[in-house]
Design a protein around this motif. Structure first.
Motif, mmCIF file in Angstrom:
data_model
loop_
_atom_site.group_PDB
_atom_site.id
_atom_site.type_symbol
_atom_site.label_atom_id
_atom_site.label_comp_id
_atom_site.label_asym_id
_atom_site.label_seq_id
_atom_site.Cartn_x
_atom_site.Cartn_y
_atom_site.Cartn_z
ATOM 1 N N LEU A 1 12.460 67.272 44.143
ATOM 2 C CA LEU A 1 12.151 66.012 44.829
ATOM 3 C C LEU A 1 12.657 64.799 44.054
ATOM 4 C CD1 LEU A 1 8.546 66.722 46.145
ATOM 5 C CD2 LEU A 1 10.654 66.550 47.466
ATOM 6 N N THR A 2 12.605 64.859 42.745
ATOM 7 C CA THR A 2 13.107 63.748 41.929
ATOM 8 C C THR A 2 14.604 63.565 42.123
ATOM 9 O OG1 THR A 2 11.374 64.109 40.296
ATOM 10 C CG2 THR A 2 13.295 62.882 39.569
ATOM 11 N N VAL A 3 15.353 64.657 42.138
ATOM 12 C CA VAL A 3 16.792 64.559 42.351
ATOM 13 C C VAL A 3 17.093 64.037 43.755
ATOM 14 C CG1 VAL A 3 18.922 65.909 42.560
ATOM 15 C CG2 VAL A 3 17.389 66.281 40.634
ATOM 16 N N LEU A 4 16.359 64.513 44.766
ATOM 17 C CA LEU A 4 16.596 64.045 46.139
ATOM 18 C C LEU A 4 16.265 62.560 46.297
ATOM 19 C CD1 LEU A 4 15.325 67.087 48.241
ATOM 20 C CD2 LEU A 4 17.676 66.364 47.822
ATOM 21 N N ILE A 5 15.191 62.108 45.698
ATOM 22 C CA ILE A 5 14.843 60.683 45.793
ATOM 23 C C ILE A 5 15.856 59.848 45.025
ATOM 24 C CG2 ILE A 5 13.113 58.954 45.161
ATOM 25 C CD1 ILE A 5 10.979 61.038 45.822
ATOM 26 N N GLY A 6 16.324 60.343 43.882
ATOM 27 C CA GLY A 6 17.372 59.627 43.150
ATOM 28 C C GLY A 6 18.659 59.535 43.948
ATOM 29 N N LEU A 7 18.984 60.584 44.706
ATOM 30 C CA LEU A 7 20.167 60.563 45.568
ATOM 31 C C LEU A 7 19.985 59.586 46.722
ATOM 32 C CD1 LEU A 7 22.915 61.943 45.934
ATOM 33 C CD2 LEU A 7 21.774 63.633 47.364
ATOM 34 N N ALA A 8 18.804 59.565 47.318
ATOM 35 C CA ALA A 8 18.535 58.619 48.405
ATOM 36 C C ALA A 8 18.525 57.184 47.893
ATOM 37 C CB ALA A 8 17.197 58.954 49.063
ATOM 38 N N ALA A 9 18.136 56.992 46.644
ATOM 39 C CA ALA A 9 18.103 55.639 46.086
ATOM 40 C C ALA A 9 19.505 55.059 45.954
ATOM 41 C CB ALA A 9 17.410 55.647 44.728
ATOM 42 N N LEU A 10 20.509 55.900 45.787
ATOM 43 C CA LEU A 10 21.883 55.398 45.731
ATOM 44 C C LEU A 10 22.251 54.661 47.015
ATOM 45 C CD1 LEU A 10 23.918 58.266 44.053
ATOM 46 C CD2 LEU A 10 23.712 55.920 43.255
ATOM 47 N N VAL A 11 21.799 55.173 48.134
ATOM 48 C CA VAL A 11 22.151 54.598 49.425
ATOM 49 C C VAL A 11 21.197 53.480 49.823
ATOM 50 C CG1 VAL A 11 22.440 55.141 51.870
ATOM 51 C CG2 VAL A 11 23.095 56.803 50.137
#
Length: 181
Positions: free
Chosen positions: A94-104
């Motif tokens: 979940l941390t990696v997915l939220i970090g990826l969504a934060a890029l956008v």
């Protein structure tokens, strides 16, 4: 009795900072501490940028809401993994997915720094595996079994020709003498 001496039979206690540091170290070793810390730092970084002056911001307005929410979720995941180390796998993903969504969704993931911290923290959480805790007593028993103290050294048969018997090899834990005989 002198106030500076400990009573007979009781061991001298170590100073409080040393005891606290020892307890903190043993607590850290039983959980993915670094991954949780990186997740908390990334959440704080992503969450703080919408509160920066307008001249620093890339996008303002409704984009500030996801930034704050993602930052709060990342900080919560870091604290969850500290409190419940068994949840490290799902928290890491979940941390990696939220970090990826934060890029956008939030100023390039806190100008990419927040997302990179989230990726590193999530990877460390995902890769963490608990190690069995070995008690001091069990370590001592294993050490005694591996190298019994006072056990007689094995004797070898005399060499043919009546010469002296060859020296046995070193026992485990003994220094090796590398000089020629």
């Amino acid at each position: 009795m002198n106030p500076g001496t400990a009573p007979a039979g009781r061991a001298r206690r170590r100073p409080l900072p040393f005891r606290l540091w020892t307890r903190l170290r043993s607590w850290r070793r039983r959980r993915p501490f670094t991954g949780g810390l990186l997740a908390i730092l990334s959440g704080a970084w992503i969450c703080a940028l919408p509160l920066a002056p307008v001249t620093v911001m890339i996008a303002q307005g409704i984009a500030g809401v996801p930034s704050v929410l993602m930052g709060v979720f990342l900080m919560a995941l870091g604290m969850i993994v500290w409190a419940q180390p068994r949840q490290a796998t799902i928290a890491g993903v979940l941390t990696v997915l939220i970090g990826l969504a934060a890029l956008v969704m939030s100023n390039l993931g806190g100008f990419v720094v927040g997302s990179l911290l989230a990726f590193a923290g999530g990877g460390l959480m995902f890769a963490w595996r608990p190690t069995p805790r070995v008690r001091r007593r069990d370590r001592r028993r294993a050490a005694r079994a591996a190298d019994p103290v006072g056990a007689p050294a094995p004797r070898s048969a005399p060499a043919e020709g009546g010469g002296p018997a060859p020296r046995p090899g070193p026992r485990p834990g003994e220094p090796v003498d590398r000089r020629p005989p």
